[in-house]
Design a protein around this motif. Structure first.
Motif, PDB file in Angstrom:
ATOM      1  N   PHE A  30       0.850  -1.175   0.000  1.00  0.00           N
ATOM      2  CA  PHE A  30       0.000   0.000   0.000  1.00  0.00           C
ATOM      3  C   PHE A  30       0.894   1.235   0.000  1.00  0.00           C
ATOM      4  O   PHE A  30       1.932   1.273   0.685  1.00  0.00           O
ATOM      5  N   PRO A  31       0.513   2.227  -0.778  1.00  0.00           N
ATOM      6  CA  PRO A  31      -0.708   2.415  -1.571  1.00  0.00           C
ATOM      7  C   PRO A  31      -0.575   1.983  -3.035  1.00  0.00           C
ATOM      8  O   PRO A  31      -1.433   2.322  -3.838  1.00  0.00           O
ATOM      9  N   PRO A  68      -3.673  -0.455  -4.357  1.00  0.00           N
ATOM     10  CA  PRO A  68      -4.965   0.203  -4.654  1.00  0.00           C
ATOM     11  C   PRO A  68      -4.897   1.163  -5.836  1.00  0.00           C
ATOM     12  O   PRO A  68      -5.831   1.224  -6.645  1.00  0.00           O
ATOM     13  N   VAL A  77      -7.218  -1.103  -8.584  1.00  0.00           N
ATOM     14  CA  VAL A  77      -8.601  -0.623  -8.716  1.00  0.00           C
ATOM     15  C   VAL A  77      -8.908  -0.145 -10.139  1.00  0.00           C
ATOM     16  O   VAL A  77      -9.881  -0.603 -10.753  1.00  0.00           O
TER      17      VAL A  77
END
Length: 925
Positions: free
Chosen positions: A589-590, A593, A597
């Motif tokens: 992370f990050p 994502p 996504v």
């Protein structure tokens, strides 16, 4: 087009006045041939509302982009492409009248043929030239020059106009569209499409695709060539009746007992092959490779039985399949060693393939060879024909992606023993359009003994190289979903690459694979070495995925702005852009994502819209690689820009330091006048008004240029403003660090502070509040200036890329400066004004949240970094869709929202009401 048709009418009227008997039918349509963007313009003209009905019925395009622009940078051009393509899709749909009657669409009479240049066309890729999804298969045909009959070559973007092979083939095709009865083009669209398919498309495509060798040619439409309800074999024309060399003497016929047949002499004899005996064990496919001409050198027949009926001439019960032989490009002709001596085998020029469905109902296959004297002209020397019954499963070999990738470090060797299948089908797990491979083939043994060589004595030049004498040179046929067929007629060491874009949205699952069919002589054993060419692979990746990398770079900038606004909202020191990129690359992370996504959303959107998913392995790999490369590109851009700004600031402060020191020791009257003039200029009302409203002035000037001159000119003004802000902020930092201890008694009388000059020019009203002399401030002046620099630097790079998108359009505008000019497109102007508002309203980040009312949920606060996050996701999705121009949409939306937010903030403060948005008054102010 109307003028062309009118000229025919004028000529018709003139002939009618002179001699009415010579008057023919007037043409009612014009054939359009367009190159590059001219092909798209031809399609746009067909749907123009002022064009007469049926004025254009046939369009032929050469290297023309149909799906999207080659560089989809300008929003108006991308919108225009989408609008024209949508009108074409609707033009083929049936229309329903008020009475419920179904009538054909407005374009039901139009036929479009798209000819692509192949791998050598670096300006327009083959995928952009496809008609898939725009023109139905029964009205359009896409074909590459590499698989075109009598052409077989890949062509550069301009060479496709003057290549004589292509020009001759296209000219013959266009002349074939004329109906000899009416002297006009055929009115039936299916007839015209069938002529295009017959004249342009090679028979290799149908022969091997129909036998299940490759799924890569499914976009070709075979329906226009099929006879209703009949087998295509029954409709094959026979050889000319004036060829009389067929001998029906059974005593001279040869009966073949082996599955492999070799013909090295034109003896005028006929070979009989028993399909049942030779096709046992699943060997139900027959392939013949030869350099003999069909009909004049070689004829093939299928016989239902042998006996009494075999001695009679060829009748209706015997099917001649000679015309099923298809031509392939032949390699260079070899010279004869000596008169009457054997030569190295010539390259194959034709192939012949029969499948189980073709031989159904027949027992024998005969191969009739012409005698020497019956050959017209000079025949190639020597003569060769090699045939074999084989099982396609035994000839297929799959190369996994891991095997292909491992060949980067060490070559992959494949050995083919003697008596191997004539057709070797290599299936690559990764498209060769993405990872080109260098394939070498070398003969390492020959099964024919030296004593079997006819008319060759020991010590002869050919005695020590029987494989070159009796084995033909290898040939490679590569199939690809996007680019079709590629033929390599002389394969010994070649870098095989196809023009494919497998790992993009909208591609089919089969596009991830490339099938390579090797035609090698079964008498010899071969060693094949396969290795990935890194240089060719890097060139292909940059050529195919440069728009994707550039668009993902914009997503990286939005991610950096998101990180900066988050730090601002949390009352933390705002990091520089390089630090934000490093933070966004942290695993898991990050990074996950921010990457997973938008990738999953893109795949879901592709599944819902296109009803298919791209190859997941290559798509994921290339998406990850493009994202990492985009981060690398941004790091390089940031480093270069930082070096430029630091160098400019140090030079500026150094010059100012020397100037002040020299001025302290040399007081000259002229300098006093010059300084007084500067002071008077900056104290004037006009300059004070400009300083107070500098952002508004920049916005007005930039918007005026965007609306009335060109978007790039307006964005250039915004870019200059951002660059000056960065330069002044950095100069303050450098000056405060170098001149903090500088000063002499009496020097302040004539000293004009450099920081004061920067403050007056920039008009920053927050400098006094952010100054460390402010009792409420807990942050130093240098830290405050560095925050301004970090945020303004991020905006500068974002606006720099936005301006670059309109540079090609600006260059085209300057080339047409003496022509009639028009205002910029409305959509371009609106989006650019949004970009300008974004740059003007978000310089200081005084606002950090929007208050939005949701029905049933209430009022929620939407932080600014959420908007930047969604903007980054949208740009990521646009990059995977190869639509860079879409990055301006979220940027313009954020700009307009920021502008409305500032207006609401001013109005609410003026009325004394509660703040519509949250404004942070932290230690920064």
């Amino acid at each position: 087009m109307h003028r062309i048709l009118d000229q025919y009418k004028e000529s018709w009227d003139a002939q009618a006045r002179e001699d009415a008997a010579s008057v023919g039918n007037l043409p009612t349509s014009v054939i359009l041939v367009g190159h590059s963007m001219g092909g798209f313009i031809a399609r746009a003209a067909v749907v123009h509302p002022h064009l007469k009905n049926s004025a254009v019925e046939t369009i032929l395009t050469l290297s023309s982009p149909h799906q999207s622009p080659p560089l989809a940078l300008q929003p108006s051009l991308g919108f225009y492409f989408a609008w024209i393509n949508d009108k074409w899709r609707k033009g083929f749909h049936f229309q329903t009248t008020r009475t419920g009657q179904q009538i054909p669409g407005a374009l039901s009479h139009v036929v479009v043929v798209s000819i692509t240049g192949g791998i050598n066309d670096h300006q327009v890729r083959t995928k952009l030239e496809s008609l898939e999804g725009i023109v139905p298969p029964h009205h359009g045909l896409s074909i590459s020059t590499t698989s075109m009959k009598n052409v077989w070559l890949s062509m550069e973007h301009q060479a496709i106009l003057w290549c004589n092979k292509l020009v001759a083939q296209v000219s013959h095709t266009l002349l074939s569209l004329v109906d000899p009865k009416t002297d006009q083009t055929y009115t039936d669209s299916q007839k015209r499409l069938a002529i295009f398919a017959k004249m342009l498309r090679s028979g290799v495509v149908q022969s091997f695709d129909q036998k299940g060798y490759s799924h890569s040619l499914q976009h070709y439409d075979h329906s226009v060539l099929e006879d209703k309800g009949e087998s295509p074999m029954k409709t094959l024309p026979n050889c000319s009746s004036n060829v009389h060399w067929i001998n029906n003497d059974l005593q001279r016929d040869l009966h073949i007992k082996k599955t492999t047949i070799t013909i090295l002499d034109m003896d005028g004899r006929r070979r009989w092959l028993d399909l049942q005996k030779l096709g046992y064990g699943g060997k139900n496919y027959f392939l013949l490779v030869t350099n003999l001409a069909p009909c004049s050198g070689l004829r093939l027949h299928l016989w239902p039985e042998k006996g009494k009926s075999a001695s009679v001439p060829v009748d209706k019960r015997v099917l001649e399949v000679t015309r099923k032989m298809v031509q392939i490009p032949s390699g260079p002709m070899l010279t004869r060693i000596e008169s009457g001596g054997l030569n190295e085998q010539a390259h194959p020029s034709a192939i012949f393939l029969l499948g189980p469905e073709d031989m159904l109902g027949f027992r024998y296959l005969t191969i009739s060879v012409a005698p020497h004297l019956s050959m017209p002209g000079h025949a190639p020397s020597p003569f060769m024909a090699v045939g074999q019954f084989f099982n396609p499963r035994e000839a297929k070999q799959d190369l996994s992606p891991l095997t292909i990738l491992s060949s980067i470090y060490s070559e992959k060797d494949i050995f083919f023993k003697e008596d191997h299948p004539l057709a070797l089908n290599l299936s690559f797990g990764i498209s060769l359009g993405l990872l080109p491979v260098t394939l070498s083939l070398r003969a390492i043994g020959c099964g024919i003994k030296q004593s079997e060589l006819p008319h060759v004595e020991a010590g002869h030049a050919v005695y020590n190289r029987p494989c070159k004498v009796l084995c033909f040179p290898p040939v490679a046929l590569a199939w690809d979903t996007t680019s079709g067929l590629h033929v390599i007629p002389d394969l010994y060491t070649e870098t095989i690459v196809v023009d494919s874009s497998a790992a993009v949205l909208g591609s089919t699952p089969y596009s991830d694979r490339t099938n390579l069919l090797l035609l090698v002589d079964p008498h010899c054993s071969y060693k094949s070495s396969i290795s990935v060419s890194l240089i060719a692979a890097a060139c292909r990746i940059m050529l195919l995925y440069s728009p994707q990398i550039a668009t993902l770079s914009i997503a990286v900038i939005f991610y950096a702005l998101m990180r900066q606004t988050w730090f601002w909202d949390q009352d933390l020191p705002m990091p520089p852009m390089l630090t934000t990129i490093q933070l966004n690359l942290r695993m898991p992370f990050p990074f996950l994502p921010l990457y997973v996504v938008p990738t999953l959303v893109s795949l879901l959107f592709s599944l819902l819209v296109d009803k298919s998913l791209p190859p997941l392995a290559s798509f994921t790999f290339m998406s990850t690689l493009s994202y990492l490369l985009s981060n690398g590109v941004m790091i390089i851009v940031i480093w270069i820009s930082q070096l430029v700004f630091w160098g400019g600031a140090i030079l500026q402060v150094f010059i100012s330091k020397r100037w002040q020191a020299w001025r302290c020791y040399h007081r000259v009257f002229m300098f006093h006048c010059f300084l007084n003039l500067i002071s008077y200029f900056f104290s004037s009302k006009v300059v004070k008004l400009v300083r107070a409203k500098l952002s508004i002035v920049v916005a007005l000037i930039a918007s005026t240029l965007v609306c009335f001159v060109h978007p790039a000119m307006g964005l250039l003004i915004l870019l200059i403003s951002d660059a000056l802000c960065c330069h002044f902020a950095l100069c303050r930092v450098v000056q405060r660090g170098e001149f903090s201890k500088y000063g002499r008694d009496g020097s302040n009388e004539l000293k004009v502070s450099v920081s004061d000059f920067y403050d007056k020019f920039n008009g920053d009203s927050l400098l006094e509040e952010r100054d460390p002399g402010n009792p409420e401030s807990t942050r130093s002046f240098v830290d405050t200036q560095l925050e301004i620099l970090n945020h303004q630097h991020c905006l500068l790079i974002l606006h720099f890329f936005s301006m670059l998108m309109f540079v090609p359009s600006l260059m085209a505008r300057w080339q047409r400066i003496w022509m009639r000019q028009r205002f910029p497109w409305f959509i371009d102007s609106v989006l650019c004004i949004g970009v300008i508002l974004h740059g003007v309203c978000n310089q200081n980040l005084n606002t950090s949240a929007f208050l939005i009312s949701f029905p049933g949920i209430g009022t929620k606060r939407v932080r600014m970094y959420y908007l930047y996050l969604f903007a980054g996701f949208y740009c990521f999705f646009s990059g995977l869709s190869l639509a860079p121009y879409k990055i301006l949409y979220p940027l313009a939306i954020i700009g307009f929202l920021s502008f409305l937010l500032r207006i609401c903030q001013k109005r609410s403060q003026g009325k004394g009401k509660a703040h519509v948005v949250e404004q942070k008054y932290s230690h920064r102010q």
